[in-house]
Structure formats: C-alpha cells, structure tokens
Design a protein around this motif. Structure first.
Motif, PDB file in Angstrom:
ATOM      1  N   ASP A 127       3.574   4.816   1.637  1.00  0.00           N
ATOM      2  CA  ASP A 127       3.025   5.248   0.349  1.00  0.00           C
ATOM      3  C   ASP A 127       3.989   4.913  -0.781  1.00  0.00           C
ATOM      4  O   ASP A 127       3.592   4.376  -1.823  1.00  0.00           O
ATOM      5  CB  ASP A 127       2.784   6.759   0.343  1.00  0.00           C
ATOM      6  N   ARG A 130       4.163   1.293  -1.675  1.00  0.00           N
ATOM      7  CA  ARG A 130       2.973   0.882  -2.425  1.00  0.00           C
ATOM      8  C   ARG A 130       3.053   1.379  -3.862  1.00  0.00           C
ATOM      9  O   ARG A 130       2.772   0.627  -4.815  1.00  0.00           O
ATOM     10  CB  ARG A 130       1.720   1.424  -1.751  1.00  0.00           C
ATOM     11  N   GLN A 134       3.075  -0.921  -7.228  1.00  0.00           N
ATOM     12  CA  GLN A 134       2.025  -0.758  -8.232  1.00  0.00           C
ATOM     13  C   GLN A 134       2.617  -0.418  -9.601  1.00  0.00           C
ATOM     14  O   GLN A 134       2.163  -0.938 -10.622  1.00  0.00           O
ATOM     15  CB  GLN A 134       1.041   0.328  -7.792  1.00  0.00           C
ATOM     16  N   GLY A 214      -6.228   6.543  -0.777  1.00  0.00           N
ATOM     17  CA  GLY A 214      -7.086   5.382  -0.576  1.00  0.00           C
ATOM     18  C   GLY A 214      -7.848   5.457   0.721  1.00  0.00           C
ATOM     19  O   GLY A 214      -7.751   6.445   1.471  1.00  0.00           O
ATOM     20  N   SER A 220      -2.273   5.804  -3.815  1.00  0.00           N
ATOM     21  CA  SER A 220      -2.201   4.712  -4.778  1.00  0.00           C
ATOM     22  C   SER A 220      -2.229   5.289  -6.188  1.00  0.00           C
ATOM     23  O   SER A 220      -2.855   6.337  -6.445  1.00  0.00           O
ATOM     24  CB  SER A 220      -3.388   3.751  -4.612  1.00  0.00           C
TER      25      SER A 220
END
Length: 316
Positions: A127, A130, A134, A214, A220
């Motif tokens: 997580d 990611r 992002q 997600g 996300s």
C-alpha cells in the motif's frame, strides 16, 4: 448581530475568538447554505482545520474565510479552478464562491475516501509503495501547472526575507540554543537552485490526503485538498511538508515518491537532503522546535544528521 449572519471579524484576534464558536457561526452558516440552495440537507462541522469547514450533505464542502483571510480565499478559489481535472489524484471542484456577511466562501465538491492519518496504521508495504508513487506522480503534475498572478512576485526575495531573522524566529519558538547556533552556518553552506517557480501546495501532509481501498483490497489515493496556502516557488520547497508530515523518516516511501516524481538515483543524495532541511528552516511556517518533538531523533545533534535522518533516502 442578526441571527442569520456571520460574526463581525476585523482582526485576527477576533477571528481566533470565534473560530470554534459554533453558537455564533452556525446560524450564518445555515443561512448561507439556504441561499446556496442546500437548506434541506444536514450541515456538519469538520473538527480540524485552521478555518471553519462544513460538510453540506454528502456531496459538498463549504469553507469559510473571514475578512482577514481574503487572500487565502482568492488563492484557493483560483488554484482549484485552474487545476480541476488536471491531476491524477482528484481535487475539489468549485461549485460556487463569493461573499456573505463580509466573509468569503467556497462551496466545493466533497472527495471520497478516508484521511491518510486514519488509514496509515492499516496500510502494508505494498500500500505504502503505491501511495508513494501516486503522490509523486500527482506532485509532478501539479508542478507542471501555472497559475497566473500567484505570489510571491520574487522567489529569491522571499527566501532572502525568510533568511533574515531566521535564527531569531526559531529561538522565539523555543528552539534549544544548541540547535539555533548551527543555523546560520548551515544555511550559508547550502546552495539553493535558481530555477523557474512552480505551483506548490506547500502543506502536503497526511491530513490533506484521502485514500480508498481498491479492487485488490489495497489503498490508493483518492483526494488532495486544502490549497489555501498554495504559492509559486522552487519545487523542492514542496518536499519539506512531504518529509515532515507524510514520509516522516521512511526512506523507502520518500525514495519511491521522489523517483515517481522524476528524480534519478544520481540526484537522491546528501545534497538534496541538505537543501530540504534548508528549505525547512526557511519555510514560512517553520518551527524546528516542534518538529524535533514529532520526528525521529538523529544519531547526533547536528543539522547535517537531522537532514539525513528526516529525509532518509537509503535504497531498500
């Protein structure tokens, strides 16, 4: 004062006195919601934030700016309108903005998700990898957007002004003399880049980021908000708040974020760490004494050790 008006606020001290006084604020807030056509939905005050912010039903957010914060209203309104739909992470869309009872307001769409502060303990390494990627990508996109007439008018002059009196400001905030004594020599030893100013959020922190689970169950990013302190400046000034309030000494997270932003391995070095600490000392909201109570301790009490610990970039 009419029951359907907002309090009269002419000074910052008067605003501080009413900022959390819902008995005085709420009648005017409800009157404004009725004027905006949302008088039939529940209006709930968010508990945090330096300005009064309300959920208007489950679709909108109403943010209020007293007369003493008109510039912040102008900035947030202009920036949100300019960046709308241009980032890979959602930002609030302005539905309406204007003046009410000598205050300013922005009615904006409400973003989905939970604050990163709340979900962080529930995130695993995948997580966080990611989220770092992002956020790095989103900041690169933000920095590629230009907002006309957004200050400061002269970035180098802004930095010079922050440099003057830097030690005295830190001391006034309670900084230990052993740290304060190092600041001038440290700043003198750190060359800061001459580069075109970019659009900066300036307060990228877990409190201003939202995330949703997600399809794979991982988290996300689903929102970035609170653009009232936005300004134009050097891109690395942005990573002050990122390091202090998002990565918080997590070398893997910060390295992945900066790589996603566009940094090559050759630029992830001690020179970058020292520049980020220099910008921390020069930041308009800088409070090193407070940061020292919130952030990991360095192995030795020097500013160089602090830069290496707080903006750790060690490869995993």
């Amino acid at each position: 004062m009419a029951s359907d008006s907002l309090p009269v606020v002419a000074t910052k001290a008067q605003f501080r006195a009413v900022r959390r006084d819902e008995a005085r604020l709420r009648p005017g807030v409800l009157a404004l919601c009725r004027r905006l056509g949302h008088g039939d939905v529940e209006v709930t005050r968010f508990p945090d934030g330096s300005l009064p912010v309300y959920a208007v039903g489950d679709r909108y957010v109403l943010k209020l700016y007293p007369p003493t914060a008109r510039e912040h209203w102008e900035i947030e309104d202009r920036v949100l309108r300019t960046i709308n739909g241009r980032l890979p992470v959602p930002t609030p869309r302005v539905e309406e903005s204007g003046e009410f009872a000598d205050w300013r307001y922005v009615l904006m769409t409400r973003l989905r998700g939970e604050p990163l502060t709340e979900i962080w303990p529930r995130t695993g390494q995948r997580d966080r990898d990611r989220l770092a990627e992002q956020l790095g990508t989103a900041l690169a996109a933000l920095h590629a957007i230009r907002v006309p007439a957004l200050g400061p008018p002269d970035w180098r002059e802004f930095l010079a002004g922050r440099r003057d009196g830097c030690v005295e400001r830190q001391r006034a905030q309670g900084l230990d003399p052993r740290w304060a004594a190092q600041i001038s020599d440290f700043l003198d030893s750190v060359p800061l880049p001459e580069s075109p100013p970019v659009l900066l959020h300036t307060e990228v922190m877990r409190e201003h980021l939202l995330a949703v689970p997600g399809p794979d169950g991982g988290w996300s990013l689903s929102g970035l908000y609170d653009f009232e302190p936005a300004m134009m400046g050097d891109r690395e000034y942005e990573f002050v708040s990122v390091g202090l309030f998002v990565s918080r000494g997590d070398a893997r997270f910060l390295r992945r974020l900066l790589t996603a932003y566009g940094y090559g391995d050759d630029r992830l070095d001690v020179r970058l760490q020292r520049r980020l600490l220099a910008y921390t000392l020069l930041h308009r909201y800088s409070d090193l004494s407070w940061y020292l109570t919130e952030m990991p301790e360095p192995p030795v009490p020097t500013l160089d050790a602090l830069a290496a610990r707080w903006w750790s970039l060690e490869a995993p």
